[in-house]
Design a protein around this motif. Structure first.
Motif, mmCIF file in Angstrom:
data_model
loop_
_atom_site.group_PDB
_atom_site.id
_atom_site.type_symbol
_atom_site.label_atom_id
_atom_site.label_comp_id
_atom_site.label_asym_id
_atom_site.label_seq_id
_atom_site.Cartn_x
_atom_site.Cartn_y
_atom_site.Cartn_z
ATOM 1 N N ASP A 94 0.800 -1.221 0.000
ATOM 2 C CA ASP A 94 0.000 0.000 0.000
ATOM 3 C C ASP A 94 0.835 1.275 0.000
ATOM 4 N N LEU A 95 2.157 1.161 0.041
ATOM 5 C CA LEU A 95 3.018 2.332 0.110
ATOM 6 C C LEU A 95 3.053 3.057 -1.226
ATOM 7 N N ASP A 96 2.670 4.299 -1.209
ATOM 8 C CA ASP A 96 2.662 5.143 -2.396
ATOM 9 C C ASP A 96 4.117 5.435 -2.807
ATOM 10 N N PRO A 97 4.460 5.278 -4.079
ATOM 11 C CA PRO A 97 5.835 5.563 -4.516
ATOM 12 C C PRO A 97 6.280 6.990 -4.207
ATOM 13 N N CYS A 98 5.371 7.937 -4.205
ATOM 14 C CA CYS A 98 5.718 9.321 -3.847
ATOM 15 C C CYS A 98 6.122 9.404 -2.379
ATOM 16 N N ASP A 99 5.419 8.653 -1.521
ATOM 17 C CA ASP A 99 5.783 8.626 -0.103
ATOM 18 C C ASP A 99 7.169 8.011 0.082
ATOM 19 N N LEU A 100 7.446 6.947 -0.658
ATOM 20 C CA LEU A 100 8.755 6.307 -0.566
ATOM 21 C C LEU A 100 9.855 7.270 -0.996
ATOM 22 N N ASP A 101 9.607 8.004 -2.061
ATOM 23 C CA ASP A 101 10.585 8.979 -2.536
ATOM 24 C C ASP A 101 10.846 10.044 -1.467
ATOM 25 N N LYS A 102 9.796 10.530 -0.825
ATOM 26 C CA LYS A 102 9.952 11.542 0.227
ATOM 27 C C LYS A 102 10.716 10.965 1.420
ATOM 28 N N ILE A 103 10.391 9.748 1.816
ATOM 29 C CA ILE A 103 11.078 9.110 2.939
ATOM 30 C C ILE A 103 12.578 9.001 2.654
#
Length: 142
Positions: A94-103
């Motif tokens: 469920d992890l959004d790729p945009c969230d992963l990029d920000k993390i």
């Protein structure tokens, strides 16, 4: 035991709240010139008026330019506290790729980039300290 940081320039990322704010205040109380970064607009009462506040949104497309501007306008820092951090609570599917990029940007790329820029002056002066802070969220998942 009391430490004096009189005249030293300190940069604390994520210094507008929580642990970062307390770290910034402790350095200030012991004589340092403190610059803090944060990603949200602040009301004047939210931050020590003696601090230099530099808005910095590490997930934005312009963050490297902004970091470079902060470092060059300061003419170097004696101490860097990499404290900014973020997470997303989600299962891997469920992890959004945009969230992963920000993390990755906030927790990995930005601290390395900041350290590489700031350490150049530290090497010239043969003096300086870089402290990287992380949290349990770096090793916990849903």
């Amino acid at each position: 035991m009391t430490c004096s940081f009189h005249g030293l320039k300190v940069l604390v990322t994520g210094g507008t709240q929580g642990i970062g704010k307390a770290i910034a205040q402790a350095f200030y109380d012991n004589g340092a010139h403190v610059t803090v970064t944060g990603q949200t607009p602040l009301a004047p009462e939210d931050i020590n008026p003696s601090f230099t506040y530099e808005p910095l949104v590490l997930g934005s497309g312009e963050w490297k330019t902004r970091v470079s501007d902060i470092v060059s306008s300061s003419e170097g820092f004696d101490i860097l506290i990499n404290n900014a951090g973020t997470n997303a609570v989600a299962s891997l599917p469920d992890l959004d790729p945009c969230d992963l990029d920000k993390i990755l940007t906030v927790n990995l790329y930005a601290p390395i980039y900041l350290a590489s820029l700031i350490s150049q002056k530290m090497v010239e002066k043969k003096k300086g300290f870089i402290i990287n802070i992380s949290s349990i969220f770096g090793v916990v998942s849903k």
